[in-house]
Motif scaffolding. Structure first.
Motif, short mmCIF file in Angstrom:
data_model
loop_
_atom_site.label_atom_id
_atom_site.label_comp_id
_atom_site.label_asym_id
_atom_site.label_seq_id
_atom_site.Cartn_x
_atom_site.Cartn_y
_atom_site.Cartn_z
N VAL A 179 0.84 -1.20 0.00
CA VAL A 179 0.00 0.00 0.00
C VAL A 179 0.87 1.26 0.00
CG1 VAL A 179 -1.64 1.36 1.37
CG2 VAL A 179 -2.00 -1.09 1.06
N ALA A 180 1.93 1.26 0.81
CA ALA A 180 2.84 2.41 0.85
C ALA A 180 3.48 2.64 -0.51
CB ALA A 180 3.92 2.21 1.92
N LEU A 181 3.86 1.56 -1.19
CA LEU A 181 4.44 1.69 -2.53
C LEU A 181 3.43 2.23 -3.52
CD1 LEU A 181 6.78 1.21 -4.49
CD2 LEU A 181 5.95 -1.14 -4.77
N LEU A 182 2.20 1.74 -3.47
CA LEU A 182 1.15 2.25 -4.36
C LEU A 182 0.88 3.74 -4.12
CD1 LEU A 182 -1.35 -0.74 -4.19
CD2 LEU A 182 -0.01 -0.03 -6.18
N LEU A 183 0.87 4.14 -2.86
CA LEU A 183 0.65 5.55 -2.54
C LEU A 183 1.81 6.42 -3.01
CD1 LEU A 183 -0.93 5.12 1.00
CD2 LEU A 183 -2.08 6.00 -1.04
N LYS A 184 3.03 5.91 -2.91
CA LYS A 184 4.19 6.65 -3.40
C LYS A 184 4.09 6.85 -4.91
CE LYS A 184 9.26 6.59 -3.16
NZ LYS A 184 9.51 7.18 -4.42
N CYS A 185 3.68 5.81 -5.62
CA CYS A 185 3.50 5.91 -7.07
C CYS A 185 2.42 6.94 -7.41
CB CYS A 185 3.13 4.55 -7.66
SG CYS A 185 4.45 3.34 -7.56
N ALA A 186 1.30 6.91 -6.68
CA ALA A 186 0.23 7.88 -6.92
C ALA A 186 0.72 9.30 -6.68
CB ALA A 186 -0.97 7.57 -6.02
N VAL A 205 -2.87 11.82 -0.43
CA VAL A 205 -2.05 10.63 -0.67
C VAL A 205 -0.82 10.66 0.24
CG1 VAL A 205 -0.62 9.46 -2.38
CG2 VAL A 205 -2.90 10.23 -3.01
N GLU A 206 -0.18 11.81 0.36
CA GLU A 206 0.99 11.93 1.24
C GLU A 206 0.64 11.59 2.68
OE1 GLU A 206 2.30 15.94 0.58
OE2 GLU A 206 3.76 15.33 -0.93
N MET A 207 -0.52 12.09 3.14
CA MET A 207 -0.93 11.80 4.51
C MET A 207 -1.21 10.31 4.70
SD MET A 207 -3.28 15.01 5.77
CE MET A 207 -4.54 14.75 4.56
N ALA A 208 -1.89 9.70 3.74
CA ALA A 208 -2.19 8.27 3.83
C ALA A 208 -0.91 7.45 3.86
CB ALA A 208 -3.08 7.84 2.66
N ARG A 209 0.05 7.81 3.02
CA ARG A 209 1.32 7.09 2.99
C ARG A 209 2.07 7.26 4.31
NH1 ARG A 209 6.85 7.56 0.38
NH2 ARG A 209 6.37 9.73 -0.06
N VAL A 248 0.81 7.66 7.27
CA VAL A 248 0.18 6.82 8.29
C VAL A 248 0.61 5.36 8.12
CG1 VAL A 248 -2.03 5.90 9.13
CG2 VAL A 248 -1.81 8.34 8.64
N VAL A 249 0.58 4.87 6.89
CA VAL A 249 0.99 3.49 6.63
C VAL A 249 2.45 3.28 7.01
CG1 VAL A 249 1.39 1.78 4.80
CG2 VAL A 249 -0.75 3.07 4.86
N GLU A 250 3.32 4.20 6.60
CA GLU A 250 4.74 4.07 6.92
C GLU A 250 5.00 4.18 8.42
OE1 GLU A 250 6.76 6.80 4.32
OE2 GLU A 250 6.62 5.40 2.63
N ALA A 251 4.22 5.00 9.12
CA ALA A 251 4.37 5.10 10.58
C ALA A 251 3.99 3.78 11.24
CB ALA A 251 3.51 6.24 11.12
N LEU A 252 2.95 3.13 10.75
CA LEU A 252 2.58 1.81 11.29
C LEU A 252 3.70 0.81 11.05
CD1 LEU A 252 -1.14 1.48 10.20
CD2 LEU A 252 -0.29 1.40 12.53
N LEU A 253 4.25 0.82 9.85
CA LEU A 253 5.34 -0.11 9.53
C LEU A 253 6.57 0.20 10.36
CD1 LEU A 253 4.88 -0.28 5.67
CD2 LEU A 253 4.50 -2.13 7.30
N ASP A 254 6.91 1.48 10.52
CA ASP A 254 8.07 1.87 11.33
C ASP A 254 7.90 1.41 12.78
OD1 ASP A 254 9.28 3.04 9.17
OD2 ASP A 254 8.80 5.10 9.76
#
Length: 114
Positions: free
Chosen positions: A63-70, A96-100, A102-108
């Motif tokens: 999901v983070a990768l898809l958001l980065k592409c978007a 999109v930046e905010m969503a990414r 959040v996802v990256e913060a969860l992964l971190d």
């Protein structure tokens, strides 16, 4: 759109309690289930589907990768837009930046600290 000023360095100071909560959340998520999406044929069958059994961390990384592409695609589109279109695209980029983030913060939070 190319940035003139580089992003500031990532902050190293972390909240251990937030890290524990993120790790717990990620561990509590179940594997993916089959989920069809996209256009359907005349019989109603979807061409694409999320595959079952993917663990939450792998799914969130995708999901983070898809958001980065978007984000990157919308940055390029913004350069060619004008007026109200540019404002709408910038709004989408920000979402999109905010969503990414959040996802990256969860992964971190779920990864061991260096």
């Amino acid at each position: 759109m190319k940035k003139l000023v580089p992003d500031p360095p990532r902050q190293r100071r972390r909240d251990p309690e937030l890290d524990r909560a993120n790790a717990h959340l990620l561990q509590s998520l179940k594997n993916t289930r089959h989920r069809p999406f996209g256009l359907r044929d005349a019989q109603g069958h979807a061409l694409f589907a999320v595959q079952p059994g993917v663990n939450a961390e792998d799914a969130l990384m995708h999901v983070a990768l898809l958001l980065k592409c978007a984000e990157e695609v919308s940055d390029e589109i913004t350069e060619r837009a004008s007026g109200i279109e540019r404002g709408l695209i910038w709004s989408m980029v920000h979402s999109v930046e905010m969503a990414r983030a959040v996802v990256e913060a969860l992964l971190d939070g779920a990864r061991p600290r260096d």
